[in-house]
Design a protein around this motif. Structure first.
Motif, mmCIF file in Angstrom:
data_model
loop_
_atom_site.group_PDB
_atom_site.id
_atom_site.type_symbol
_atom_site.label_atom_id
_atom_site.label_comp_id
_atom_site.label_asym_id
_atom_site.label_seq_id
_atom_site.Cartn_x
_atom_site.Cartn_y
_atom_site.Cartn_z
ATOM 1 N N GLY A 169 -6.045 10.145 5.367
ATOM 2 C CA GLY A 169 -7.044 10.132 4.301
ATOM 3 C C GLY A 169 -8.336 9.425 4.710
ATOM 4 N N ASN A 218 -17.522 -0.673 5.010
ATOM 5 C CA ASN A 218 -18.316 -1.212 6.114
ATOM 6 C C ASN A 218 -19.056 -0.119 6.860
ATOM 7 O OD1 ASN A 218 -17.506 -3.712 5.443
ATOM 8 N ND2 ASN A 218 -16.142 -4.045 7.191
ATOM 9 N N ASP A 276 -6.377 3.456 0.361
ATOM 10 C CA ASP A 276 -5.746 2.150 0.266
ATOM 11 C C ASP A 276 -6.737 1.052 0.609
ATOM 12 O OD1 ASP A 276 -3.101 2.247 -0.565
ATOM 13 O OD2 ASP A 276 -2.491 3.182 1.313
ATOM 14 N N VAL A 277 -6.509 -0.139 0.037
ATOM 15 C CA VAL A 277 -7.493 -1.213 0.242
ATOM 16 C C VAL A 277 -7.857 -1.468 1.683
ATOM 17 C CG1 VAL A 277 -7.660 -2.698 -1.748
ATOM 18 C CG2 VAL A 277 -5.614 -2.778 -0.332
ATOM 19 N N SER A 278 -6.860 -1.503 2.554
ATOM 20 C CA SER A 278 -7.187 -1.866 3.928
ATOM 21 C C SER A 278 -8.063 -0.801 4.567
ATOM 22 C CB SER A 278 -5.917 -2.101 4.748
ATOM 23 O OG SER A 278 -5.182 -0.927 4.893
ATOM 24 N N ILE A 279 -7.868 0.442 4.185
ATOM 25 C CA ILE A 279 -8.671 1.538 4.720
ATOM 26 C C ILE A 279 -10.021 1.577 4.004
ATOM 27 C CG2 ILE A 279 -8.712 4.034 5.121
ATOM 28 C CD1 ILE A 279 -6.413 2.645 6.516
ATOM 29 N N GLN A 280 -9.990 1.290 2.724
ATOM 30 C CA GLN A 280 -11.197 1.289 1.896
ATOM 31 C C GLN A 280 -12.262 0.366 2.483
ATOM 32 O OE1 GLN A 280 -10.516 0.971 -2.381
ATOM 33 N NE2 GLN A 280 -11.960 -0.700 -2.442
ATOM 34 N N ALA A 281 -11.813 -0.793 2.919
ATOM 35 C CA ALA A 281 -12.755 -1.766 3.475
ATOM 36 C C ALA A 281 -13.411 -1.213 4.731
ATOM 37 C CB ALA A 281 -12.030 -3.071 3.780
ATOM 38 N N GLN A 282 -12.646 -0.479 5.536
ATOM 39 C CA GLN A 282 -13.221 0.127 6.740
ATOM 40 C C GLN A 282 -14.355 1.072 6.365
ATOM 41 O OE1 GLN A 282 -9.935 2.149 8.608
ATOM 42 N NE2 GLN A 282 -8.846 0.275 9.143
ATOM 43 N N PRO A 321 -11.957 -5.537 7.229
ATOM 44 C CA PRO A 321 -10.835 -4.613 7.066
ATOM 45 C C PRO A 321 -9.712 -4.883 8.060
ATOM 46 C CG PRO A 321 -12.703 -3.512 8.104
ATOM 47 C CD PRO A 321 -13.093 -4.936 7.896
ATOM 48 N N ILE A 322 -8.555 -4.363 7.734
ATOM 49 C CA ILE A 322 -7.488 -4.363 8.731
ATOM 50 C C ILE A 322 -7.720 -3.124 9.568
ATOM 51 C CG2 ILE A 322 -4.999 -4.353 9.077
ATOM 52 C CD1 ILE A 322 -4.708 -5.297 6.196
ATOM 53 N N ARG A 359 -19.394 -9.661 4.117
ATOM 54 C CA ARG A 359 -18.971 -8.366 4.619
ATOM 55 C C ARG A 359 -17.446 -8.359 4.576
ATOM 56 N NH1 ARG A 359 -21.052 -4.397 8.171
ATOM 57 N NH2 ARG A 359 -19.411 -3.545 9.479
ATOM 58 N N LEU A 360 -16.896 -7.223 4.161
ATOM 59 C CA LEU A 360 -15.441 -7.134 4.087
ATOM 60 C C LEU A 360 -14.870 -7.145 5.497
ATOM 61 C CD1 LEU A 360 -15.144 -4.302 1.440
ATOM 62 C CD2 LEU A 360 -14.901 -6.755 1.067
ATOM 63 N N SER A 406 -9.808 -7.853 2.825
ATOM 64 C CA SER A 406 -10.416 -6.525 2.725
ATOM 65 C C SER A 406 -10.659 -6.102 1.281
ATOM 66 C CB SER A 406 -9.558 -5.486 3.458
ATOM 67 O OG SER A 406 -8.258 -5.479 2.954
ATOM 68 N N VAL A 449 -16.298 -2.899 -5.561
ATOM 69 C CA VAL A 449 -16.823 -2.167 -4.414
ATOM 70 C C VAL A 449 -18.333 -2.010 -4.553
ATOM 71 C CG1 VAL A 449 -16.833 0.050 -3.231
ATOM 72 C CG2 VAL A 449 -14.673 -0.929 -3.972
ATOM 73 N N GLN A 500 -15.016 12.365 -3.496
ATOM 74 C CA GLN A 500 -13.944 11.398 -3.655
ATOM 75 C C GLN A 500 -12.680 11.769 -2.887
ATOM 76 O OE1 GLN A 500 -12.711 10.774 -7.705
ATOM 77 N NE2 GLN A 500 -10.976 9.532 -7.112
ATOM 78 N N PRO A 532 -12.643 -5.942 -1.905
ATOM 79 C CA PRO A 532 -13.959 -6.299 -2.421
ATOM 80 C C PRO A 532 -13.758 -7.099 -3.700
ATOM 81 C CG PRO A 532 -13.541 -3.933 -2.678
ATOM 82 C CD PRO A 532 -12.337 -4.526 -2.038
ATOM 83 N N GLU A 543 2.226 8.216 2.564
ATOM 84 C CA GLU A 543 1.072 9.026 2.886
ATOM 85 C C GLU A 543 1.562 10.095 3.831
ATOM 86 O OE1 GLU A 543 -3.416 8.922 4.434
ATOM 87 O OE2 GLU A 543 -2.561 7.444 3.091
ATOM 88 N N GLU A 585 0.843 -1.188 0.000
ATOM 89 C CA GLU A 585 0.000 0.000 0.000
ATOM 90 C C GLU A 585 0.887 1.251 0.000
ATOM 91 O OE1 GLU A 585 -3.938 -0.691 2.274
ATOM 92 O OE2 GLU A 585 -2.388 -1.601 3.492
#
Lengths: 356, 340, 355, 311
Positions: free
Chosen positions: C176, C214, C205-211, A290-291, A287-288, A277, C236, C118, A279, B41, A61
């Protein structure tokens, strides 16, 4: 307008079967950036080997250090503030650090080429694309202006830019995103390099264009038997093309494996978290998962394993002792996790696999 | 900036350059990522722009140096007596004697000495006292002129950028005209019109500087407003049903003001230089006003024999300009992360 | 139509087909005029960003609007809110035409329709504290006193999973993902009935995106807010939406329930799009059929005649250049704008099932 | 290329209101100069009522200002800037005499600006935050802080009077007379060019395309010169061009300090003698020169930056 029929591959060739000559060996590479706020530990002791014809995917990431790794190999880490330390970065056995700047330049661009994430900003806005591609021949081969232009046209045709002869004098802003990336690819491949580093080559592009570019890269790699390093944050993009996968987190490599092994049976909690996580288009609409939390600051990394504050498997040991890459029973890859065995058994127990 | 005749060209190029590089964008959204190639970031330094800027500014020696310079000259402008007191020959700068009070001998143009630190001028006036008193006009015109031109410039640039359309067209054409009509020629012509019979004073000069000096600031602010109004947070406010005024004053204005502010700060020095230049050319202040520019103008024939007559006002003038220039520079560095 | 999730935690409410539509977009058009000229602007053409788009969003459901960049999906979202004044067409919100409303009426309606943007960096005013940002909607609509607004801010921060203690901080002090949560909190402040989410997770980022995904799903469930979920990421959207519309060059190509679109797409563009989305599964990736479209997106200033997709379509015939295909109901509510629709399940791979 | 043509046409058309506005302002201010214009026309001599009437008619002083303005501008466009009774010469002749001096001065100053300013800026950008960079920053700050006329006198005192290298003023020594004034005139802009170059170059050195250039294996000189500098120069060239336009309009202060009878000093002197014809004529000429050069710069800008044409 063309439909590419389904590809059925009976045997997924593992990279061991595919290996050619060793092209690139990176040993213990670290990159620091000295900033006002402190030292940014962008890359920490990264090592890998790349063979001819092999595709190595470096996944991570933002802030994981994947792009900086590529810059370090190219020798274009901005310095200051960047400081590159490596035991060795060898190209065909030659340690690049031993070369003079002039010889290093010959390797750069001719032997190891690179393409970048954003093809618009990566192309110089004030020169025509023909000039920019042709510059490779002018500088490295001493070609005349006319020869360089001809060569540029030929390359543009190779990367399937329509009406190359008409468009050779156009400027980057006159092309679409996908076409610009083709220009970048043409430029990178102009001198037939042995290694191509593609840093997020499709991130700025739409999926349908992404598919075009990935297909192009794949066929060019095959044609030239290049070693390809694909840097990406998208586990999907490289799934079909990678031979080897190296997963990075907070500047370090946390897992490294043959692509089949990795996608099927990754053993690092971070890899597992990532997979869950994402999709996906396929499978149950779960349900995803997440970390939790966010990646750590590279200036103040947590002690021990950098992933420990977000890790569901965390133990006391993780908070004090930094795990090194190691092999574990029943898995062909290397994992930097104290509890990798637990991760594996939890997964097997939970009946998970790929595509969960 | 001190030769205000060249204010026009300098600033439009700078403005072009700012537009080109989306100055505001970057001034406001500071990413150090350019260097770090987008692989981190980086937590952006945005909002606390002013508080962060203050933190950064405080740490810089140059800031304190310029603050002290400005402080001294401002004090000099407010209370010149404070500065003339310790001088043995402290006088009212207008209390001049052409004869030595003791010997009664005719005397003028005394060279600097322990009694007359900066010597005396051709009228026998204590030059130190005169130079000290010269600060007032410079500071008044510098700050007053800046306030006036900022006022006009902000309104013109703000309306022009925010409302666009015909308003923008008209204002932009006026700005073009003023650019094409070099500031110094404009000032020369119009100061000649103003109060030619009654004699010009500081307010006339200030007025002309304000009226002809605003286009650059207006353009800078217009550009910044144009940038700011395209931001998503403005759209967000619109979606919430915010009125135009709220959007302008709460969202656009605060985010566009930084570059104009920096320009104005640097501009104070430029205007002080401009006043001196106009007085030097004979179209600014007139005797018996006390102004550094006038002192230099009246002494130019004596450059070979009595250079101190030019040196002292020139030095004070340059130091004042330097003070404001450095302050502006420091603030720009602090507000514009590209310079970090 | 019914969307029932199997997961214990993530059940999504079932939407009754008969329930009234909250938002009806009817033949919405947004052209951006191209002008040339020095003093008098001559109209020389239009960028047809949105060119006759119709769909409906029911109360409490999530409608996905997907397509690649330049397809007009974001413009559609903004035109619905009249952030871009539409060229023609109607947008009915709770049965009333938003486009015909006066400024004053519009202001009232804005309480019920919110938007999430966005870019988490650009969508928050850097000069305002988080509290000011979240309470701004309340200030604008004069709801509650200072104290009540403060409390509301605190409550909203908790809802979106941020520390209420941080209300005095500025956006730049957040990451972000956290900023995007602030944007969500702002959108929730007025208890809207509809949220237009314009690529709310693409920058993360994917890991944050999933949060975030949800979080949005939880919010929807709890408050029964309808979402128009605009995204380019089909995966998504599949997780979020019960209905999906696919856009290409200002037109809707296909619309239907999630299962129809993902399981049995009938429009060639939908099929190509789905087949191009990478899947993080090696076996699937290696065995699936991939349709690689040739060429680039045509310019929306000069869209192809007839069917806009025909220049890249492998099925194109003469009629496609002449006649614009209308959205036709193919049964079960699935609508397709194609002269040669044909079900093709591009995601089915040996053994692996589609949803 | 039709785009370039359209662009040019657009700029030209936009210039018309600017041109009218600026020249009208000059004309108005010049016309309104204090003092009886007729008396000024006659110079020091007293004149009879009939001569007075003759002059009024001849110069159409009985017409409204705007009519006079259009009459005057009509003449200007045919190359006639009016007549200075005081000097008994055509203003256009005076312009032809004084303009070349200003051109020499401004040209030399611009050359100094380009050579020294650019090199200082490039060095500072390449050695960012090192000693050389700091040196450039400090010296340019001082250069900007010292007003031009103070600097001029200081230079006169040191280089002309004490060291006696240059003449103190005037143009008797031919080209050599212009060197010191040109340096003085150049100082301010030189500082700006240096700073502008430093900022734009250090910024463009961080651009992605410079990374690409490095990755292509190009030599450092080419990476900096061809790729970074070429882009960084776009705003710098614009600045220099506009500066040149402004200087040609009259390096008023420098010409006054060094007693160079160029456009600027002639205007200042004419104001002193209330010679309206010269003030208005030369100022309008200056405005025209400014507008023409800035138009050229605009067009050149489009050449420098290929993106601009397709705005």
């Amino acid at each position: 307008m063309e439909e590419v029929g389904s590809v059925t591959v009976a045997d997924i060739p593992s990279h061991q079967q595919k290996v050619g000559e060793v092209l690139l060996e990176v040993e213990d590479l670290s990159v620091d950036f000295k900033t006002d706020a402190g030292v940014v530990k962008a890359v920490q002791s990264v090592s890998f080997t790349l063979h001819a014809g092999e595709t190595l995917a470096i996944i991570g990431e933002s802030g994981s250090g994947k792009s900086v790794t590529a810059q370090a190999i190219m020798g274009i880490v901005p310095s200051p503030p960047g400081v590159v330390n490596a035991h060795a970065i060898r190209f065909r056995g030659q340690n690049l650090a031993d070369l003079t700047e002039k010889d290093r330049r010959k390797v750069r661009g001719q032997e190891i080429a690179m393409i970048f994430q954003d093809p618009l900003t990566s192309l110089n806005p004030v020169y025509s694309v023909g000039k920019q591609i042709g510059e490779m021949f002018r500088v490295h081969r001493g070609a005349s202006r006319k020869e360089a232009t001809e060569a540029a046209i030929e390359l543009m045709e190779q990367v399937r830019i329509p009406e190359a002869r008409l468009r050779v004098g156009d400027y980057p802003h006159q092309f679409s995103g996908g076409m610009r990336q083709r220009v970048m690819i043409a430029m990178a491949l102009s001198l037939d390099p042995a290694v191509l580093i593609a840093d997020e080559p499709t991130t700025a592009l739409d999926v349908t264009v992404q598919a075009q570019i990935m297909e192009l890269l794949g066929s060019l790699q095959e044609e030239h038997n290049m070693g390809l390093i694909l840097i990406t944050h998208d586990l999907g993009v490289v799934a079909s093309v990678a031979d080897t996968v190296q997963l990075m987190y907070a500047g370090g490599v946390v897992e490294k494996a043959g692509a089949d092994d990795f996608y099927e049976a990754h053993a690092h909690p971070y890899a597992e978290g990532l997979m869950r996580s994402i999709p996906t288009l396929i499978g149950e609409d779960e349900r995803l998962i997440p970390i939790e939390g966010a990646p750590p600051s590279l200036i103040r990394l947590p002690p021990g394993c950098p992933f420990n504050p977000r890790c569901p498997y965390v133990t006391d040991r993780c908070r004090t002792e930094k795990p090194l890459l190691r092999s574990i029973a029943g898995y062909a890859g290397l994992v930097a996790c104290h509890n990798a065995e637990d991760v594996r058994s939890a997964k097997v127990g939970g009946g998970g696999g790929s595509g969960e | 900036m001190s030769d205000s005749g060249r204010e026009g060209p300098e600033s439009s190029a700078e403005e072009a350059y700012r537009e080109e590089h989306r100055f505001v964008d970057e001034a406001v959204g500071s990413k150090m990522t350019a260097v770090l190639a987008g692989d981190f970031e980086v937590v952006e330094k945005e909002a606390g722009l002013f508080s962060d800027a203050w933190k950064q500014v405080r740490r810089r020696k140059l800031f304190w140096f310029s603050a002290v310079l400005i402080g001294i000259f401002t004090l000099m402008a407010i209370a010149p007596a404070l500065f003339t007191l310790p001088s043995p020959a402290t006088h009212d700068p207008r209390e001049c004697s052409l004869r030595n009070p003791e010997t009664g001998e005719f005397q003028d143009l005394l060279q600097p000495s322990s009694e007359h630190w900066f010597g005396t001028d051709i009228q026998g006036c204590d030059y130190y006292a005169r130079v000290v008193h010269g600060a007032r006009v410079s500071i008044i015109i510098g700050i007053g002129g800046t306030l006036l031109l900022s006022f006009i410039g902000l309104i013109a640039g703000g309306t022009s950028g925010f409302y666009g359309g015909w308003t923008d067209n008209v204002i932009s054409r006026i700005v073009d005209v003023l650019y094409a009509f070099p500031f110094i020629i404009a000032a020369i012509l119009f100061l000649n019109l103003v109060a030619a019979e009654t004699g010009r004073n500081a307010w006339h000069v200030l007025l002309v500087i304000g009226v002809f000096g605003w286009p650059t600031l207006s353009r800078i602010f217009r550009g910044a407003v144009l940038q700011a109004k395209e931001k998503e947070y403005v759209e967000a406010a619109r979606a919430l049903g915010a009125s135009n005024n709220r959007i302008l004053f709460r969202h656009v204005f605060p985010n566009a003001i930084a570059p104009a502010l920096v320009f104005a700060m640097i501009g104070v020095g430029g205007i002080i230089g401009a006043e001196a230049a106009l007085s030097f050319l004979g179209v600014g202040l007139q005797l018996p006003a006390i102004s550094w520019g006038l002192m230099i103008a009246n002494s130019q024939d004596r450059i070979a024999t009595d250079p101190f007559l030019i040196f002292f006002p020139g030095l004070f003038l340059s130091l004042t300009v330097l003070g404001f220039l450095l302050l502006g520079d420091v603030v720009r560095d602090a507000l514009d992360p590209r310079n970090r | 139509m019914d969307r029932v999730s199997s997961e214990e935690g993530g059940t999504v409410n079932t939407v009754d087909t008969g329930s009234e539509a909250l938002l009806v977009v009817d033949d919405l058009v947004k052209w951006f005029p191209l002008t040339r000229g020095i003093i008098f602007k001559k109209h020389i053409g239009d960028v047809k960003a949105v060119d006759g788009v119709s769909f409906r969003v029911k109360k409490g459901e999530t409608h996905g609007l997907v397509g690649e960049s330049g397809c007009g999906k974001s413009t559609t979202g903004r035109a619905i809110l009249r952030l871009h004044e539409p060229t023609s067409g109607h947008v009915f919100f709770e049965g009333r035409d938003v486009i015909a409303m006066s400024k004053k009426e519009m202001r009232a309606v804005r309480r019920d329709m919110q938007i999430i943007f966005q870019d988490p960096y650009a969508s928050l005013n850097p000069r305002m504290t988080v509290r000011d940002i979240i309470t701004e909607p309340l200030v604008i609509h004069q709801i509650g006193d200072n104290k009540a607004r403060k409390d509301k801010a605190k409550e909203l921060l908790e809802v979106v999973g941020l520390n209420p203690e941080h209300a005095n901080r500025y956006p730049h002090q957040f990451s972000g993902g956290q900023r995007q949560r602030i944007g969500v909190a702002r959108a929730l402040a007025l208890d809207p009935k509809l949220i237009i989410a314009d690529e709310p997770v693409s920058a993360l980022d994917v890991s944050i995106q999933a949060q975030l995904v949800n979080l949005l799903m939880d919010i929807q469930q709890e408050y029964g807010i309808a979402f128009l979920f605009i995204a380019h990421d089909l995966a998504v959207v599949r997780h979020m939406a019960s209905h999906v519309s696919v856009m290409y060059l200002g037109h809707i190509m296909e619309t239907g329930t999630r299962d129809q679109i993902y399981g049995a797409p009938q429009h060639p563009y939908t099929q190509a799009l789905l087949s191009a989305v990478p899947v993080a599964d090696r076996v699937v990736e290696r065995n699936r059929e991939r349709i690689v479209l040739e060429g680039d997106l045509p310019s929306p200033a000069e869209p192809p005649s007839g069917c806009v997709f025909r220049t890249r379509c492998w099925k194109a015939e003469e009629i496609c250049a002449v006649e614009t295909p209308e959205l036709k109901d193919m049964g079960g509510g699935q609508m397709v704008a194609c002269h040669f629709p044909e079900t093709r399940s591009v995601l089915t791979v040996s053994g692996a099932s589609t949803a | 290329m039709p785009d370039v043509v359209r662009y040019t046409a657009r700029r030209l058309l936009l210039m018309i209101p600017t041109f009218i506005g600026a020249t009208f302002l000059v004309f108005f201010a010049g016309f309104a100069l204090p003092g009886d214009p007729i008396a000024a026309l006659g110079g020091e001599r007293s004149m009879s009522e009939s001569t007075r009437q003759q002059l009024i008619e001849r110069y159409h002083l009985d017409e409204p200002v705007w009519q006079q303005y259009f009459r005057y501008m009509g003449d200007v466009l045919q190359g006639d800037l009016g007549v200075s009774i005081l000097r008994r010469r055509e203003v256009s002749d005076i312009f032809k005499e004084v303009f070349p001096r200003t051109v020499k001065l401004a040209g030399l100053a611009i050359a100094i600006e380009i050579v020294m300013g650019l090199s200082a800026g490039v060095l500072a950008a390449l050695k960012k935050d090192k000693f050389l960079d700091q040196l450039v920053l400090v010296s340019t700050t001082f250069a900007v802080a010292i007003p031009v006329f103070v600097l001029g006198f200081a230079a006169q005192n040191i280089f002309a009077i004490r060291l006696d290298i240059f003449p103190i003023g005037g143009i008797q020594d031919g080209a050599w007379s212009y060197v010191l004034p040109a340096f003085v005139l150049a100082t301010l802009s030189l500082a700006y060019v240096a700073r502008l170059t430093r900022t734009t170059l250090s910024e463009s050195l961080n651009e992605d395309y410079v990374q690409t250039a490095k990755a292509k294996g190009l030599p450092q000189s080419r990476v900096v010169g061809r790729h970074a500098l070429r882009n960084a120069l776009i705003p710098v060239v614009t600045f220099i061009g506009l500066d040149l336009a402004g200087l040609l309009g009259g390096a008023i202060i420098t010409e006054t300090v060094f007693n160079i009878p160029g456009v600027g000093r002639t205007i200042v002197q004419a104001i002193g003698t209330r010679d309206h014809a010269i003030v208005v004529g030369l100022s309008i000429a200056a405005v025209i020169v400014y507008l023409v050069i800035s138009l050229v710069i605009d067009l050149f800008y489009a050449v420098l930056d290929p993106r601009i044409r397709y705005e």
